[in-house]
Design a protein around this motif. Structure first.
Motif, short mmCIF file in Angstrom:
data_model
loop_
_atom_site.label_atom_id
_atom_site.label_comp_id
_atom_site.label_asym_id
_atom_site.label_seq_id
_atom_site.Cartn_x
_atom_site.Cartn_y
_atom_site.Cartn_z
N PRO A 124 0.70 -1.21 0.12
CA PRO A 124 0.24 0.04 0.03
C PRO A 124 0.82 1.34 0.18
O PRO A 124 2.08 1.30 0.63
CB PRO A 124 -0.77 -0.17 1.29
N GLY A 125 0.19 2.29 -0.67
CA GLY A 125 1.01 3.50 -0.47
C GLY A 125 0.50 4.43 -1.47
O GLY A 125 -0.64 4.28 -2.09
N SER A 126 1.05 5.57 -1.97
CA SER A 126 0.74 6.57 -2.92
C SER A 126 0.23 5.70 -4.21
O SER A 126 -0.73 5.91 -4.96
CB SER A 126 1.76 7.57 -3.48
N HIS A 127 1.11 4.84 -4.79
CA HIS A 127 1.05 4.08 -5.89
C HIS A 127 1.07 2.58 -5.45
O HIS A 127 1.81 1.88 -5.45
CB HIS A 127 1.75 4.24 -6.93
N GLY A 180 -3.28 6.25 -2.92
CA GLY A 180 -2.64 7.26 -2.03
C GLY A 180 -2.85 8.68 -2.72
O GLY A 180 -3.27 9.68 -1.90
N GLU A 181 -2.12 8.59 -3.90
CA GLU A 181 -1.86 10.19 -4.41
C GLU A 181 -3.45 10.59 -4.71
O GLU A 181 -3.68 11.75 -4.72
CB GLU A 181 -1.18 9.79 -5.75
N VAL A 182 -4.52 9.84 -5.20
CA VAL A 182 -6.01 10.29 -5.47
C VAL A 182 -6.46 10.79 -4.18
O VAL A 182 -6.93 11.80 -4.30
CB VAL A 182 -6.74 9.17 -6.17
N TYR A 183 -6.19 9.84 -3.11
CA TYR A 183 -6.82 10.47 -1.86
C TYR A 183 -6.08 12.07 -1.58
O TYR A 183 -6.89 12.93 -1.12
CB TYR A 183 -6.40 9.56 -0.74
N ALA A 184 -5.06 12.13 -1.66
CA ALA A 184 -4.02 13.24 -1.43
C ALA A 184 -4.66 14.47 -2.18
O ALA A 184 -5.10 15.58 -1.87
CB ALA A 184 -2.79 13.15 -1.53
N ALA A 185 -4.97 14.08 -3.49
CA ALA A 185 -5.42 15.12 -4.57
C ALA A 185 -6.93 15.63 -4.13
O ALA A 185 -7.24 16.78 -4.08
CB ALA A 185 -5.42 14.68 -5.93
N ALA A 202 -3.90 -16.04 0.44
CA ALA A 202 -3.59 -15.48 1.46
C ALA A 202 -2.60 -14.45 1.12
O ALA A 202 -1.94 -14.24 0.18
CB ALA A 202 -2.65 -16.55 2.44
N VAL A 203 -2.55 -13.29 1.98
CA VAL A 203 -2.03 -11.95 1.51
C VAL A 203 -0.95 -11.79 2.50
O VAL A 203 -0.87 -11.78 3.63
CB VAL A 203 -3.04 -10.82 1.52
N ILE A 204 0.40 -11.04 1.72
CA ILE A 204 1.43 -10.45 2.48
C ILE A 204 1.52 -9.16 2.41
O ILE A 204 1.34 -8.77 1.16
CB ILE A 204 2.74 -11.13 2.24
N LEU A 205 1.42 -8.31 3.42
CA LEU A 205 1.37 -6.92 3.28
C LEU A 205 2.62 -6.30 3.63
O LEU A 205 3.36 -6.65 4.80
CB LEU A 205 0.34 -6.14 4.25
N ILE A 206 3.13 -5.35 2.94
CA ILE A 206 4.45 -4.57 3.28
C ILE A 206 4.35 -3.15 3.37
O ILE A 206 3.73 -2.42 2.46
CB ILE A 206 5.44 -4.73 2.17
N LEU A 217 -1.02 2.56 7.69
CA LEU A 217 -1.63 2.32 6.45
C LEU A 217 -2.19 0.78 6.24
O LEU A 217 -3.17 0.37 5.87
CB LEU A 217 -0.93 2.77 5.41
N ILE A 218 -1.17 -0.37 6.77
CA ILE A 218 -1.49 -1.70 6.96
C ILE A 218 -2.76 -1.98 7.50
O ILE A 218 -3.56 -2.67 7.09
CB ILE A 218 -0.30 -2.50 7.15
N ALA A 219 -2.87 -1.17 8.73
CA ALA A 219 -3.95 -1.50 9.40
C ALA A 219 -5.52 -1.35 8.58
O ALA A 219 -6.33 -1.80 8.75
CB ALA A 219 -3.94 -0.72 10.67
N ARG A 220 -5.53 -0.07 7.86
CA ARG A 220 -6.58 0.09 7.00
C ARG A 220 -6.71 -0.82 6.02
O ARG A 220 -7.80 -1.31 6.05
CB ARG A 220 -6.32 1.70 6.43
N TYR A 221 -5.63 -1.46 5.50
CA TYR A 221 -5.96 -2.43 4.39
C TYR A 221 -6.29 -3.72 4.84
O TYR A 221 -7.10 -4.51 4.43
CB TYR A 221 -4.34 -2.39 3.64
N GLN A 222 -5.91 -4.08 6.25
CA GLN A 222 -6.24 -5.26 6.83
C GLN A 222 -7.93 -5.11 6.98
O GLN A 222 -8.49 -6.10 6.69
CB GLN A 222 -5.80 -5.45 8.24
N ARG A 223 -8.38 -4.00 7.52
CA ARG A 223 -10.13 -3.89 7.59
C ARG A 223 -10.39 -4.15 6.24
O ARG A 223 -11.63 -4.81 6.13
CB ARG A 223 -10.36 -2.44 8.07
N ALA A 224 -10.05 -3.51 5.39
CA ALA A 224 -10.72 -3.71 3.85
C ALA A 224 -10.72 -5.24 3.38
O ALA A 224 -11.52 -5.39 2.56
CB ALA A 224 -9.97 -2.77 2.81
N LEU A 225 -9.62 -5.70 3.53
CA LEU A 225 -9.37 -6.84 2.95
C LEU A 225 -10.20 -8.00 3.69
O LEU A 225 -10.94 -8.83 3.17
CB LEU A 225 -7.88 -7.35 3.08
#
Length: 339
Positions: free
Chosen positions: A162-165, A185-190, A278-282, A287-295
């Motif tokens: 996860p990140g800007s891109h 991430g970049e769209v959110y910021a914009a 199964a997913v590995i997050l880096i 930010l990972i905590a947010r993606y965990q909730r969505a996953l």
């Protein structure tokens, strides 16, 4: 412990330097605001020479004292330092990509100190809509080679960065086979800073989980089928109608955009006839905590968190390239699992 490698993660806005000992253990690390787009510009003496080149200045600032003490240490780097705007271009290698493939394609630039900096190339995925990555490939391969048992690395895996891109990488047999990019991430910021949605947002240091989960739920709903270009306006209208407070709107928008990303990812997997793996997050913890909730909301049953992915990858490529004795390589260091 004696150092064996200097490893650099050199991106657009920052430069992270690691002094690594046996088995890739981090002995010392530094972070500088000296990415390739904001290099230092004040000339100074380096090795008896007056130097004005920004890359040389940043390199010396990051690890000059390390090299003064241990001038024969090999140096390896990944990230945008190898782009066309970088210190020396390291031409993209095509998918599928492995540690062996990248280590055989290192590009070298000699610094004014007389030290060779070995730059890892990025990866190009040729298709109707081409895709590229620089830096993330090193993180992914570090986890595949250094953090997973051979039996785990051999099966299909989905690795998210996860990140800007945001990058979502499908790997099998220790190789990167396919990846997708989402500019979440970049769209959110914009949207937050440069559109009408940001006018009613009130910044808060506290994560509003309820607002975030509402955004994720909308992305999965019948309304979400209209896509993010339609649903993002609800960030404003829910505020105007009193459903969302100003302080909740930011996290609602975050959940909406990340939710749409995960919904689209699941659809891409179905189109490829792949089950939800199964997913590995880096990435960063917040930010990972947010993606965990969505996953979790989208049926991804198991999420594994990877630590020190960049350092692992830089170390493994250096070992494969012969910059370090192979006997110094580490056994797999297990990942942290979140169910």
């Amino acid at each position: 412990m004696q150092a064996q490698l200097i490893a650099l993660d050199w991106g657009t806005t920052s430069l992270r330097a690691y002094r690594l000992g046996e088995h890739g253990r981090v002995l010392e690390q530094r972070s500088l605001s000296a990415g390739i787009m904001q290099l230092p510009s004040t000339p100074r003496l380096i090795g008896g020479q007056q130097v004005s080149d920004g890359f040389e200045l940043a390199f010396d600032e990051a690890c000059g004292d390390w090299l003064d003490a241990e001038p024969t240490l090999p140096v390896i780097a990944c990230g945008m330092v190898g782009s066309a705007q970088g210190w020396r271009e390291a031409v993209y290698q095509q998918t599928p990509a492995s540690v062996a493939a990248l280590s055989s394609a290192l590009v070298t630039v000699r610094s004014v100190r007389g030290v060779d900096v070995h730059i890892i190339p990025g990866i190009l995925q040729r298709s109707e809509l081409p895709n590229v990555m620089r830096g993330e490939e090193t993180q992914v391969l570090g986890i595949l080679v250094d953090a997973l048992p051979a039996s785990e690395a051999a099966r299909p895996l989905l690795i998210g960065l996860p990140g800007s891109h945001s990058k979502w990488v499908r790997a099998v047999d220790g190789r990167i086979e396919h990846f997708d990019t989402f500019m979440t991430g970049e769209v959110y910021a914009a949207l937050s800073s440069h559109t009408i949605l940001g006018r009613t947002m009130q910044r808060s240091d506290t994560f509003d989980a309820e607002a975030f989960d509402r955004g994720v739920a909308v992305s999965r709903s019948a309304n979400g089928a209209a896509g993010p270009l339609s649903t993002i306006f609800s960030c404003r209208t829910l505020g105007l109608t009193g459903v969302l407070s100003g302080s909740a709107q930011s996290d609602y928008l975050s959940g909406l955009l990340i939710g749409h990303e995960i919904v689209a990812l699941a659809q891409l997997l179905r189109q490829a006839d792949a089950q939800l793996p199964a997913v590995i997050l880096i990435g960063s913890d917040a930010l990972i905590a947010r993606y965990q909730r969505a996953l979790d909301a989208n049926g991804f049953a198991q999420v594994t968190l990877a630590e020190q992915a960049t350092e692992r990858g830089l170390w493994q490529v250096a070992v494969q390239a012969g910059l370090i004795q192979s006997s110094s390589s580490a056994a797999a260091r297990p990942l942290h699992v979140e169910n």
